[in-house]
Design an enzyme around this catalytic site. Structure first.
Site, PDB file in Angstrom:
ATOM      1  N   ARG A  34     -47.480  -5.243  27.355  1.00  0.00           N
ATOM      2  CA  ARG A  34     -47.513  -4.311  26.277  1.00  0.00           C
ATOM      3  C   ARG A  34     -46.369  -3.331  26.358  1.00  0.00           C
ATOM      4  NH1 ARG A  34     -52.746  -4.917  24.129  1.00  0.00           N
ATOM      5  NH2 ARG A  34     -54.563  -5.363  25.745  1.00  0.00           N
ATOM      6  N   ASP A  73     -53.715 -12.254  12.689  1.00  0.00           N
ATOM      7  CA  ASP A  73     -53.622 -13.775  13.029  1.00  0.00           C
ATOM      8  C   ASP A  73     -54.543 -14.594  12.246  1.00  0.00           C
ATOM      9  OD1 ASP A  73     -53.284 -15.988  14.415  1.00  0.00           O
ATOM     10  OD2 ASP A  73     -52.897 -14.899  16.487  1.00  0.00           O
ATOM     11  N   ASP A  77     -51.455  -4.411  15.322  1.00  0.00           N
ATOM     12  CA  ASP A  77     -50.230  -4.847  15.885  1.00  0.00           C
ATOM     13  C   ASP A  77     -50.165  -6.220  15.434  1.00  0.00           C
ATOM     14  OD1 ASP A  77     -52.692  -5.584  17.338  1.00  0.00           O
ATOM     15  OD2 ASP A  77     -51.497  -6.235  19.066  1.00  0.00           O
ATOM     16  N   LYS A 128     -49.022 -12.833  11.217  1.00  0.00           N
ATOM     17  CA  LYS A 128     -48.703 -14.500  11.437  1.00  0.00           C
ATOM     18  C   LYS A 128     -49.826 -15.332  10.652  1.00  0.00           C
ATOM     19  CE  LYS A 128     -48.664 -15.902  16.060  1.00  0.00           C
ATOM     20  NZ  LYS A 128     -49.323 -15.953  17.431  1.00  0.00           N
ATOM     21  N   LYS A 130     -56.291  -2.556  21.747  1.00  0.00           N
ATOM     22  CA  LYS A 130     -55.379  -1.555  22.327  1.00  0.00           C
ATOM     23  C   LYS A 130     -54.049  -1.957  21.887  1.00  0.00           C
ATOM     24  CE  LYS A 130     -57.510  -2.364  26.937  1.00  0.00           C
ATOM     25  NZ  LYS A 130     -57.273  -3.135  28.206  1.00  0.00           N
TER      26      LYS A 130
HETATM   27  C1  PRP Z   1     -55.454  -8.850  19.021  1.00  0.00           C
HETATM   28  C2  PRP Z   1     -54.843  -8.054  18.121  1.00  0.00           C
HETATM   29  C3  PRP Z   1     -55.557  -7.841  16.891  1.00  0.00           C
HETATM   30  C4  PRP Z   1     -56.324  -9.237  16.910  1.00  0.00           C
HETATM   31  C5  PRP Z   1     -55.762 -10.094  15.848  1.00  0.00           C
HETATM   32  O1  PRP Z   1     -56.310  -8.183  19.708  1.00  0.00           O
HETATM   33  O2  PRP Z   1     -54.506  -6.934  18.670  1.00  0.00           O
HETATM   34  O3  PRP Z   1     -56.371  -7.000  17.205  1.00  0.00           O
HETATM   35  O4  PRP Z   1     -56.044 -10.015  18.151  1.00  0.00           O
HETATM   36  O5  PRP Z   1     -56.080 -11.603  16.018  1.00  0.00           O
HETATM   37  P1  PRP Z   1     -56.990 -12.089  14.635  1.00  0.00           P
HETATM   38  O6  PRP Z   1     -56.476 -11.649  13.280  1.00  0.00           O
HETATM   39  O7  PRP Z   1     -57.128 -13.573  15.266  1.00  0.00           O
HETATM   40  O8  PRP Z   1     -58.293 -11.471  15.092  1.00  0.00           O
HETATM   41  P2  PRP Z   1     -57.170  -8.570  21.164  1.00  0.00           P
HETATM   42  O9  PRP Z   1     -58.479  -9.092  21.084  1.00  0.00           O
HETATM   43  O10 PRP Z   1     -56.166  -9.422  21.889  1.00  0.00           O
HETATM   44  O11 PRP Z   1     -57.087  -7.394  21.805  1.00  0.00           O
HETATM   45  P3  PRP Z   1     -56.223  -5.998  22.066  1.00  0.00           P
HETATM   46  O12 PRP Z   1     -55.827  -5.416  20.923  1.00  0.00           O
HETATM   47  O13 PRP Z   1     -56.758  -5.297  23.275  1.00  0.00           O
HETATM   48  O14 PRP Z   1     -54.954  -6.726  22.798  1.00  0.00           O
END
Ligand code: PRP
Length: 186
Positions: free
Chosen positions: A171, A109, A106, A137, A45
């Site tokens: 959000r 990481d 978004d 990041k 999302k």
């Molecule tokens: C978050 C973000 C990325 C991912 C990044 O998603 O939106 O998709 O984590 O992290 P990574 O590089 O360590 O994989 P999340 O799983 O929190 O779901 P969301 O988008 O619904 O918030």
């Protein structure tokens, strides 16, 4: 100060800083894809807010679609496993083969999510594949992965807002802020 603002330790990027940077990236994408019609795929999302602004900063023909991918659930650290739609083209509502794809995220990481998504998209034979992230990041990277477009680099801080959540909240903050540690270490 609202109920959600008071849990923010400091503002990292203001609404104006985000607006200006998103306009710059939108302009670059418009120039890079001026002879193409990219299909932008937002990863839900987190990308929803960024996608809606980025889209309006692009002034060439383009289309959008969305995919769901999650690895964090309600936790502050990655589960190490990416849950995503099994049938990608069905979830997107469009084919990928021969398309110029731009994945919109978004935050990048560990890069587990984007590397998994890109691998699955590549199997569907797009004409090209690029990645645009709101935040990068880099210090947290566990997989070698670079975004083609990014708005901001961020340190290893717990950022929320402008689509980015903590346990599904925040959000709707219009800016990006750093969450007070006492909120997530409770
Ligand atoms: C978050 C973000 C990325 C991912 C990044 O998603 O939106 O998709 O984590 O992290 P990574 O590089 O360590 O994989 P999340 O799983 O929190 O779901 P969301 O988008 O619904 O918030």
């Amino acid at each position: 100060m609202s109920k959600i603002d008071e849990n923010i330790g400091r503002v990292l990027f203001s609404e104006e800083q985000i607006r200006n940077r998103v306009l710059e990236i939108g302009k670059r994408i418009s120039e890079d894809y001026k002879d193409k019609e990219p299909l932008m795929i937002g990863i839900l999302k987190g990308s929803a807010v960024f996608m809606s602004d980025l889209l309006r900063a692009i002034d060439i023909p383009c289309r959008i679609a969305f995919l769901t991918a999650r690895s964090y659930g309600l936790n502050t650290t990655s589960s190490g496993k990416v849950n995503m739609d099994e049938d990608i083209e069905r979830a997107l509502g469009t084919k990928v083969e021969g398309e110029h794809i731009i994945i919109v995220e978004d935050i990048l990481d560990t890069a587990l999510t984007l590397s998994t998504v890109c691998e699955k998209i590549r199997e569907l034979k797009p004409a090209s594949l690029k990645v645009c992230t709101l935040m990068d990041k880099q210090v947290q990277r566990s997989i070698d992965f670079k975004a083609d477009y990014k708005c901001f680099d961020v340190e290893n801080e717990f950022v929320v807002g402008y689509g980015v959540d903590y346990a599904e909240n925040y959000r709707n903050l219009p800016y990006i802020g750093v969450l007070k540690p006492e909120i997530y270490s409770k």
